[in-house]
Motif scaffolding. Sequence first.
Motif, mmCIF file in Angstrom:
data_model
loop_
_atom_site.group_PDB
_atom_site.id
_atom_site.type_symbol
_atom_site.label_atom_id
_atom_site.label_comp_id
_atom_site.label_asym_id
_atom_site.label_seq_id
_atom_site.Cartn_x
_atom_site.Cartn_y
_atom_site.Cartn_z
ATOM 1 N N LYS A 55 21.584 13.985 -36.365
ATOM 2 C CA LYS A 55 22.035 14.812 -35.071
ATOM 3 C C LYS A 55 23.320 14.111 -34.536
ATOM 4 O O LYS A 55 24.283 14.941 -34.165
ATOM 5 N N VAL A 56 23.305 12.893 -34.361
ATOM 6 C CA VAL A 56 24.371 12.254 -33.523
ATOM 7 C C VAL A 56 25.141 11.147 -34.361
ATOM 8 O O VAL A 56 26.359 10.872 -33.963
ATOM 9 N N GLY A 57 24.849 10.996 -35.653
ATOM 10 C CA GLY A 57 25.784 10.109 -36.591
ATOM 11 C C GLY A 57 26.030 8.588 -35.799
ATOM 12 O O GLY A 57 24.999 8.458 -34.966
ATOM 13 N N GLY A 58 26.930 7.991 -36.596
ATOM 14 C CA GLY A 58 27.013 6.550 -35.917
ATOM 15 C C GLY A 58 26.085 5.590 -36.390
ATOM 16 O O GLY A 58 25.424 5.680 -37.389
ATOM 17 N N ASN A 59 25.775 4.777 -35.386
ATOM 18 C CA ASN A 59 24.734 3.561 -35.349
ATOM 19 C C ASN A 59 23.457 3.965 -34.651
ATOM 20 O O ASN A 59 23.663 4.452 -33.290
ATOM 21 N N ILE A 60 22.505 3.749 -35.282
ATOM 22 C CA ILE A 60 21.109 3.783 -34.491
ATOM 23 C C ILE A 60 20.128 2.681 -34.485
ATOM 24 O O ILE A 60 20.107 2.111 -35.686
ATOM 25 N N THR A 119 18.973 6.629 -26.258
ATOM 26 C CA THR A 119 19.707 6.237 -25.111
ATOM 27 C C THR A 119 21.089 5.665 -25.846
ATOM 28 O O THR A 119 21.177 4.828 -26.567
ATOM 29 N N GLU A 120 22.162 5.810 -25.216
ATOM 30 C CA GLU A 120 23.375 5.629 -25.411
ATOM 31 C C GLU A 120 23.495 4.040 -25.190
ATOM 32 O O GLU A 120 22.879 3.447 -24.365
ATOM 33 N N VAL A 121 24.235 3.333 -26.229
ATOM 34 C CA VAL A 121 24.261 1.862 -26.347
ATOM 35 C C VAL A 121 25.583 1.471 -25.502
ATOM 36 O O VAL A 121 26.681 1.774 -26.420
ATOM 37 N N LYS A 122 25.713 1.066 -24.461
ATOM 38 C CA LYS A 122 26.967 0.496 -23.817
ATOM 39 C C LYS A 122 27.326 -1.016 -24.105
ATOM 40 O O LYS A 122 28.662 -1.232 -24.201
ATOM 41 N N ALA A 141 14.806 -3.918 -25.540
ATOM 42 C CA ALA A 141 15.054 -4.796 -26.629
ATOM 43 C C ALA A 141 15.097 -4.172 -28.071
ATOM 44 O O ALA A 141 14.474 -3.326 -28.403
ATOM 45 N N VAL A 142 15.816 -4.848 -28.848
ATOM 46 C CA VAL A 142 16.192 -4.312 -30.341
ATOM 47 C C VAL A 142 14.987 -4.832 -31.288
ATOM 48 O O VAL A 142 14.863 -6.226 -31.203
ATOM 49 N N VAL A 143 14.374 -4.134 -31.789
ATOM 50 C CA VAL A 143 13.287 -4.561 -32.778
ATOM 51 C C VAL A 143 13.779 -4.077 -34.062
ATOM 52 O O VAL A 143 14.356 -3.087 -34.418
ATOM 53 N N GLY A 144 12.919 -4.613 -35.210
ATOM 54 C CA GLY A 144 13.486 -4.546 -36.545
ATOM 55 C C GLY A 144 13.860 -3.429 -37.496
ATOM 56 O O GLY A 144 13.441 -3.487 -38.490
ATOM 57 N N ARG A 145 14.470 -2.329 -36.727
ATOM 58 C CA ARG A 145 14.989 -1.132 -37.647
ATOM 59 C C ARG A 145 16.341 -0.941 -37.138
ATOM 60 O O ARG A 145 16.637 -0.880 -35.793
ATOM 61 N N TYR A 146 17.141 -0.728 -38.034
ATOM 62 C CA TYR A 146 18.665 -0.343 -37.786
ATOM 63 C C TYR A 146 19.046 0.659 -38.782
ATOM 64 O O TYR A 146 18.677 0.834 -39.945
ATOM 65 N N ILE A 147 20.163 1.386 -38.397
ATOM 66 C CA ILE A 147 20.824 2.233 -39.144
ATOM 67 C C ILE A 147 22.403 2.112 -38.818
ATOM 68 O O ILE A 147 22.843 2.108 -37.423
ATOM 69 N N LEU A 148 23.182 1.765 -39.805
ATOM 70 C CA LEU A 148 24.357 0.839 -39.417
ATOM 71 C C LEU A 148 25.519 1.533 -40.447
ATOM 72 O O LEU A 148 25.268 1.858 -41.518
ATOM 73 N N GLN A 149 26.898 1.692 -39.919
ATOM 74 C CA GLN A 149 27.756 2.099 -40.543
ATOM 75 C C GLN A 149 28.409 1.001 -41.458
ATOM 76 O O GLN A 149 28.314 -0.205 -40.772
ATOM 77 N N PRO A 150 29.003 1.205 -42.483
ATOM 78 C CA PRO A 150 29.585 -0.023 -43.419
ATOM 79 C C PRO A 150 30.560 -0.926 -42.615
ATOM 80 O O PRO A 150 30.769 -1.959 -43.017
ATOM 81 N N GLU A 151 31.289 -0.580 -41.703
ATOM 82 C CA GLU A 151 32.320 -1.265 -41.132
ATOM 83 C C GLU A 151 31.737 -2.447 -40.365
ATOM 84 O O GLU A 151 32.348 -3.463 -40.254
ATOM 85 N N THR A 193 33.709 1.954 -30.605
ATOM 86 C CA THR A 193 34.636 2.635 -31.666
ATOM 87 C C THR A 193 33.857 3.750 -32.531
ATOM 88 O O THR A 193 34.648 4.500 -33.396
ATOM 89 N N GLN A 194 32.641 3.730 -32.464
ATOM 90 C CA GLN A 194 31.540 4.683 -33.084
ATOM 91 C C GLN A 194 30.543 4.993 -32.149
ATOM 92 O O GLN A 194 30.253 4.126 -31.413
ATOM 93 N N PRO A 195 29.887 6.043 -32.462
ATOM 94 C CA PRO A 195 28.885 6.299 -31.747
ATOM 95 C C PRO A 195 27.528 5.330 -31.905
ATOM 96 O O PRO A 195 27.568 5.038 -32.959
ATOM 97 N N PHE A 196 26.909 5.164 -30.568
ATOM 98 C CA PHE A 196 26.131 3.964 -30.737
ATOM 99 C C PHE A 196 24.682 4.416 -29.910
ATOM 100 O O PHE A 196 24.771 4.422 -28.737
ATOM 101 N N HIS A 197 23.485 4.462 -30.425
ATOM 102 C CA HIS A 197 22.333 4.774 -29.710
ATOM 103 C C HIS A 197 21.176 3.942 -29.991
ATOM 104 O O HIS A 197 21.041 3.396 -31.213
#
Length: 286
Positions: free
Chosen positions: A150-155, A182-185, A201-211, A239-243
């Motif tokens: 839905k939003v792309g970027g990093n989750i 939630t948008e990450v500032k 807090a960030v817990v052990g799951r991520y979707i990240l862009q290759p940059e 620089t990229q969407p981040f949620h």
Amino acid sequence: MKPVRKAVFPVAGLGTRFLPATKAFAKELLPIVDRPLIQYVVDEAREAGIEQMIFVTGRGKVGLEDYFDVAFELETTMKSRGKSLDVLQPTRSNPGSIASVRQQEPLGLGHAVWCARDIVGDEPFAVLLPDDLMVGKPGCIAQMVEAYNKVGGNIICVQEVPKDKTASYGVITPGASDGRLTEVKGLVEKPKPEDAPSNLAVVGRYILQPEVMQVLDEKETGAGGEIQLTDAMAKLIGTQPFHGLTFEGDRHDCGDKTGFVIANIALAMARDDVAPAIRAFVADLR
């Protein structure tokens, strides 16, 4: 927007909290009821449509690759005795669907992820930390992939923690919220409670862009003198969407003995084959 097809599993840790059990085999092979921890996270990734699993291993971790290989001798013996092989089906993997690279030095989570850069290539990718056992329907990564579409970027997966526990996590500076997103500032690694920008807090799951690999390539160290994934992600903000996505389900921290035992009890109590005996045992303890 490219689909998320690959997942990185940092599994190079020595498992010292579980010694002496982990002296001879990987802590990710410790069982939760009757399946090793690594099976749960791989199944979670498969459910989300992940096609390639990338294990970032260390010395003494070949058992992880063996586990997902075909056990010819075992299967032949079981067949000759008329036993079903269905129980082994989840341990099988398609040729090429599991790859592994070595993290030769324990330089932090960011470094472990960076070690997978050549296999990840120019695609978005997921990161799953096996110590965090996420139980939900659908699974955590499936929920995150849905949000990504839905939003792309990093989750990143976020969870509310007690204020006095922020020094154990990466913590976000939250922006606008839309349901569970939630948008990450901003991001800060292991802040003191008085300095934490929130209790998300960030817990052990991520979707990240290759940059993020380009940032990690700078090998800047952060908290604990390690190359922190949180610090690298923070540089992508703006620089990229981040949620951050609040996961609908239960999280068990299997990185310590207490959380590991609780996870075993919780998952056993959800199973019809073992729950009655456990309930009876617990009732007798009162």
